[in-house]
Scaffold this motif. Structure first.
Motif, short mmCIF file in Angstrom:
data_model
loop_
_atom_site.label_atom_id
_atom_site.label_comp_id
_atom_site.label_asym_id
_atom_site.label_seq_id
_atom_site.Cartn_x
_atom_site.Cartn_y
_atom_site.Cartn_z
N ILE A 279 1.00 -1.02 -0.02
CA ILE A 279 0.05 -0.03 0.10
C ILE A 279 0.85 1.29 0.17
O ILE A 279 1.90 1.31 0.95
CB ILE A 279 -0.89 0.06 1.22
N TYR A 280 0.66 2.02 -0.79
CA TYR A 280 1.46 3.32 -1.05
C TYR A 280 0.35 4.56 -0.74
O TYR A 280 -0.69 4.74 -1.85
CB TYR A 280 1.95 3.54 -2.40
N SER A 281 0.58 5.24 0.29
CA SER A 281 -0.18 6.26 0.62
C SER A 281 0.47 7.31 1.33
O SER A 281 1.61 7.34 1.98
CB SER A 281 -1.47 5.78 1.55
N GLY A 282 -0.32 8.54 1.55
CA GLY A 282 0.21 9.76 2.36
C GLY A 282 1.59 10.21 1.75
O GLY A 282 1.55 10.35 0.35
N PRO A 283 2.75 10.46 2.40
CA PRO A 283 3.78 11.15 2.01
C PRO A 283 4.59 9.87 1.03
O PRO A 283 5.37 10.37 -0.01
CB PRO A 283 4.61 11.23 3.21
N GLU A 284 4.29 8.66 1.36
CA GLU A 284 5.13 7.59 0.30
C GLU A 284 4.55 7.60 -0.98
O GLU A 284 5.21 7.67 -1.97
CB GLU A 284 4.80 6.39 1.13
N PHE A 285 3.03 7.88 -1.23
CA PHE A 285 2.51 8.13 -2.39
C PHE A 285 3.08 9.28 -3.28
O PHE A 285 3.24 9.40 -4.52
CB PHE A 285 1.21 7.99 -2.43
N LYS A 286 3.29 10.31 -2.53
CA LYS A 286 3.65 11.57 -2.90
C LYS A 286 5.06 11.57 -3.58
O LYS A 286 5.42 12.09 -4.45
CB LYS A 286 3.61 12.63 -1.91
N ASP A 287 5.79 10.87 -2.66
CA ASP A 287 7.30 10.79 -3.27
C ASP A 287 7.19 9.73 -4.52
O ASP A 287 7.90 10.32 -5.36
CB ASP A 287 8.10 9.73 -2.19
N LEU A 288 6.42 8.80 -4.63
CA LEU A 288 6.11 8.06 -5.97
C LEU A 288 5.78 8.97 -7.09
O LEU A 288 6.31 8.81 -8.26
CB LEU A 288 5.26 6.88 -5.91
N ALA A 289 4.86 9.88 -6.55
CA ALA A 289 4.35 10.96 -7.64
C ALA A 289 5.44 11.77 -8.23
O ALA A 289 5.41 12.20 -9.40
CB ALA A 289 3.02 11.68 -7.16
N VAL A 290 6.32 12.13 -7.26
CA VAL A 290 7.47 12.93 -7.90
C VAL A 290 8.23 12.28 -8.86
O VAL A 290 8.80 12.61 -9.72
CB VAL A 290 8.18 13.52 -6.58
N ARG A 291 8.35 10.91 -8.39
CA ARG A 291 9.37 10.04 -9.52
C ARG A 291 8.86 9.64 -10.87
O ARG A 291 9.46 9.52 -11.83
CB ARG A 291 9.78 8.94 -8.67
N TYR A 292 7.58 9.54 -10.80
CA TYR A 292 6.94 9.08 -11.78
C TYR A 292 6.07 9.64 -12.52
O TYR A 292 4.91 10.16 -11.79
CB TYR A 292 6.31 7.48 -11.57
N PRO A 293 6.00 10.15 -13.72
CA PRO A 293 4.97 11.08 -14.25
C PRO A 293 3.68 10.85 -14.34
O PRO A 293 2.92 11.53 -14.10
CB PRO A 293 5.57 11.46 -15.86
N ARG A 294 3.25 9.49 -14.73
CA ARG A 294 2.01 9.21 -14.77
C ARG A 294 1.48 9.18 -13.29
O ARG A 294 -0.06 9.63 -13.39
CB ARG A 294 1.79 7.70 -15.04
#
Length: 651
Positions: A279-294
C-alpha cells in the motif's frame, strides 16, 4: 466502595455483556463515565502483542463545535517508538499528565496539536490489561484539571479492566465479521466465475463485490504476456465518478496517458512495485508521484492519494497485477491488502479461464474462416484444372519455373509472381505454400482487382464492430487469418496507392490495425504476390510505390505465356480432356492432327485458362469420335479472334 461507583461498574459490566455493536457499546461506556469523571475527549489506543505498534480504537469529542474527522490512525497500526505513548508503555499506571509537558517533548506530534487546538490541557491515562498483559490505554482529556483521589484511581483501574475486556470482545467480533464478509465475498466471486464467461461483466462483478469491503475509486488489472512488445495491456479497468457511485468500465482503447491510474509506466521503470504487494499512501505515495510522471498526473488531476498493488502472478510467460486507488490517503488498511491477496487465487483462475475462452473463440473463428477459404480454394482448384496440385508439361520454361519454386519454397521470403492472365500464377502460389513448412496452415487468397477499393482494406486487415455502416460484428482480416500460414495477393498491381502504404507497413513491421480499432496486431504470414502488369513500368508511371515494389520483388518468378510453351500444349490438352470429360459426363474424344496443329499454332492471349475453356466448349458440343472446335480449329487463324493473334502453323 461508594454505591455510585458500584452502580457504574454494574452498568458497564452489563453493557459489555449484552451489547455487541461497537458504537452503541462505547456510547454507553462514555455516557456512564462522564457521570463520575467529567472530560471533554475520550480515546482508546490498542497495542499489538509485542507492544511495538499502536492503533487508535476509539476517539470522541464532547463540547467541541464540530466532530473531528476520522483519523488515519484508527485504520492502521503506527510505531509506538517516537510517540508520547512510549512513555506510557514504560510506566503503565493510572496517571495525570499536563498536555504542555508532553508538547515540549513531542512538539510535532499531530494528535497532541489537535488537542491543544481544542484547548485541552489535562490528560488522565488508564492502562488496559487482559490476563495481566498490557493491551492499550484509555485516555480522558479535559480542559480543566480533574481532582482525582486515590479511590478514583482505584476505580479507574477497575474500569480499565472492564474496558479492556470490552475492547478485546469488540476486536474479536470485528474479526469474525470481517472473516464472514470475506467468505461471502469469495463465495459471490466463485458464483460469478461459474456463471459469467465474458471479460467485462465478470470483472465488473468482482470489482463490485470487492468494493463492499475495500473502499476505492479505481479498479484495474494489467497483464503482460510473453512475446508482447509493450510492457502491459489493460485487461479490465473500472472507475467511479464519486464515492458510492456505480463502477463504470473505462474504454480499453483510450489514451492511457490521460487515465485515472495508468500504472503501466511505473512498472516499466520499477520492478519492485510490480512484484511486491503493498500500500502506497500519504507521503510515500507523494514521493512516488514525484518520481513517476503518470502518478504525478493522477496525483495532480484526480487527487489520487493512495495506491494498493496486489501481484496476481509473476512467471516466465508474463505477469499480472491488480491495482486499486483512492483519493483518501487512509483509504487502504493492511486488512484491505490481506482481503485482496486472499482473492488473488480466484482472480488468477478467472484470468486463466478468460484467456482460454478468448483463445478458443479466436481459434473457432479462425477455423471457421479457414474452412470457408479452403472450400473456396477447392472449388477454385477444380475450376482451374489443376486439382492434382501438379504442373502439366515438360518444356524448359516450365522446368525453370519448377526450379525457382524449389529454391524458395522452404524459406519465408516474399515472392512476386508475374505473368500474363491465365498462365497459372495461383497454381504457383499454391505449390509454393504446399512445399513450405507452413503447409499445415491455410493459404489465404485475396484478388485485389475483384473488390471495390473501400472494401479491400477491411478484407486485408479486418474491422471492428461499428467501424463503418454495415459493420455489425468484428471481422478477422486476411492477414490476421493467415498468421502462421501464407497470404496470396493476386493482381497486386490493382491495389490503390493509399493501401499500398499500409501493406508496406505490414511487410516491414509485421503489424497492422483493424479498421475502427487502435490495438496493434501482429501477423507472421508469408506474402506471395502476383501481377499481370509490369510493375517496374507502373512505378515509373507513378501508379505503384517504388518502396513497395522493392519489398515485394525479393524473389521474382516470371511465368512464360502459353505461346512460348507450345511443346506443353499437347499434354495440357490431354489433361484437360480427361478431367473435363469426366466432370461433364461426356465420353473421351480424340483430337484430329490438324486441330492439334491449329491449337499449337494459336497465340493464346488467354493462355492456359483460354485453352481450358476452348476445350470445355468443344467437349460439350461434340457428338462424333473427335472433338469439334466449331469449325475453327482446322483453320490457321480462328475467325473468332483478332488477326493479330494468328500465325501460320508450323510444318
Amino acid at each position: 466502595m461508594p454505591e455510585k461507583d458500584e452502580t457504574l461498574l454494574l452498568h458497564l459490566n452489563e453493557a459489555i455483556a449484552t451489547i455487541r455493536d461497537k458504537d452503541s457499546l462505547f456510547k454507553v461506556v462514555t455516557t456512564k463515565l462522564r457521570l463520575i469523571f467529567p472530560f471533554d475527549l475520550i480515546g482508546i489506543n490498542v497495542f499489538d502483542v509485542e507492544l511495538k505498534q499502536k492503533r487508535l480504537f476509539l476517539r470522541d469529542y464532547y463540547g467541541a463545535e464540530e466532530r473531528a474527522p476520522r483519523p488515519a490512525e484508527m485504520d492502521q497500526f503506527t510505531p509506538i517508538a517516537g510517540s508520547p505513548v512510549e512513555k506510557l508503555v514504560a510506566d503503565p499506571r493510572v496517571q495525570q499528565i499536563t498536555l504542555a509537558d508532553y508538547l515540549r517533548d513531542y512538539p510535532d506530534y499531530e494528535p497532541l496539536q489537535r488537542m491543544q487546538q481544542q484547548n485541552i490541557s489535562q490528560l488522565t491515562v488508564v492502562p488496559l490489561r487482559t490476563s495481566g498483559h498490557l493491551t492499550g490505554f484509555l485516555t480522558l482529556a479535559s480542559r480543566r484539571r480533574p481532582n482525582l483521589t486515590a479511590g478514583d484511581e482505584k476505580l479507574l483501574e477497575k474500569i480499565g479492566s472492564l474496558i479492556a475486556v470490552a475492547v478485546a470482545n469488540t476486536l474479536a467480533f470485528e474479526e469474525v465479521a470481517r472473516r464472514e464478509q470475506e467468505r461471502t465475498l469469495q463465495l459471490n466471486i466463485t458464483n460469478a466465475l461459474l456463471s459469467i464467461k465474458q471479460r467485462e461483466p465478470l470483472f465488473r462483478a468482482i470489482a463490485e463485490e470487492l468494493s463492499r469491503l475495500v473502499p476505492f475509486e479505481y479498479f484495474g488489472i494489467r497483464v503482460q504476456r510473453a512475446g508482447q512488445e509493450k510492457m502491459f495491456e489493460v485487461f479490465a479497468e473500472f472507475s467511479r465518478s464519486a464515492p458510492g457511485a456505480p463502477l463504470e468500465a473505462l474504454a480499453p482503447d483510450r489514451d492511457l496517458d490521460q487515465t485515472l491510474t495508468n500504472t503501466a509506466g511505473i512498472f516499466q521503470q520499477s520492478t519492485g512495485l510490480l512484484h511486491t504487494a503493498a500500500i502506497y499512501s500519504g507521503p510515500e505515495f507523494k514521493d512516488l508521484a514525484v518520481r513517476y510522471p503518470r502518478l504525478r498526473y493522477v496525483y495532480e488531476h484526480y487527487g489520487t492519494r493512495a495506491l494498493l498493488v496486489a501481484p496476481i502472478w509473476q512467471r516466465p510467460d508474463g505477469a499480472a497485477v491488480l491495482t486499486l486507488s483512492a483519493a483518501r490517503p487512509d483509504a487502504f488498511r493492511p486488512e484491505d491488502l490481506a482481503t485482496v491477496l486472499a482473492l488473488v487465487p480466484q482472480i488468477a483462475l478467472a484470468l486463466e479461464n478468460l484467456f482460454a475462452f478468448e483463445q478458443i473463440e479466436e481459434l473457432r473463428a479462425q477455423v471457421e474462416q479457414e474452412r470457408t477459404y479452403l472450400v473456396d480454394e477447392i472449388n477454385t482448384s477444380a475450376r482451374f484444372g489443376a486439382d492434382s496440385g501438379t504442373f502439366v508439361g515438360s518444356g524448359p520454361a516450365l522446368q525453370h519455373t519448377l526450379l525457382r519454386i524449389r529454391q524458395v519454397a522452404a524459406t519465408d521470403t516474399t515472392v512476386l509472381i508475374s505473368g500474363e492472365t491465365g498462365t497459372g500464377k495461383e497454381l504457383v502460389a499454391r505449390e509454393l505454400h504446399n512445399a513450405s513448412p507452413r503447409h499445415a496452415r491455410a493459404l489465404i487468397k485475396l484478388n485485389c482487382a475483384a473488390l471495390p477499393a473501400q472494401l479491400i482494406e477491411s478484407e486485408l486487415f479486418g474491422h471492428e464492430k461499428g467501424a463503418f455502416t454495415g459493420a455489425v460484428e468484428r471481422r478477422i482480416g486476411k492477414f490476421e487469418l493467415a498468421n502462421g500460414g501464407s497470404i496470396f495477393l493476386d493482381e497486386i498491381g490493382e491495389l490503390p496507392l493509399d493501401l499500398q502504404a499500409k501493406l508496406l507497413r505490414v511487410l516491414q513491421e509485421r503489424e497492422f490495425e483493424r479498421l475502427g480499432g487502435t490495438k496493434v496486431l501482429h501477423s507472421d504470414a508469408r506474402v506471395i504476390a502476383a501481377t499481370n502488369r509490369v510493375l517496374a513500368d507502373e512505378v515509373a508511371a507513378g501508379r505503384f510505390r517504388a518502396d513497395l515494389y522493392y519489398r515485394l520483388n525479393v524473389f521474382p518468378i516470371a511465368l512464360a505465356p502459353l505461346r512460348e510453351r507450345r511443346e506443353d500444349i499437347e499434354p495440357l490438352l490431354r489433361h484437360f480432356v480427361q478431367r473435363l470429360s469426366k466432370r461433364l459426363g461426356k465420353p473421351i474424344r480424340q483430337v484430329r492432327p490438324a486441330d492439334l496443329a491449329a491449337l499449337q499454332a494459336y497465340t493464346w492471349p488467354g493462355n492456359i485458362r483460354e485453352l481450358e475453356h476452348v476445350l470445355e466448349q468443344a467437349i460439350i458440343v461434340s457428338q462424333g469420335p473427335f472433338l469439334e472446335f466449331m469449325g475453327f480449329a482446322a483453320a490457321p487463324c480462328w475467325p473468332s479472334r483478332p488477326q493479330r493473334y494468328c500465325r501460320a502453323p508450323g510444318p
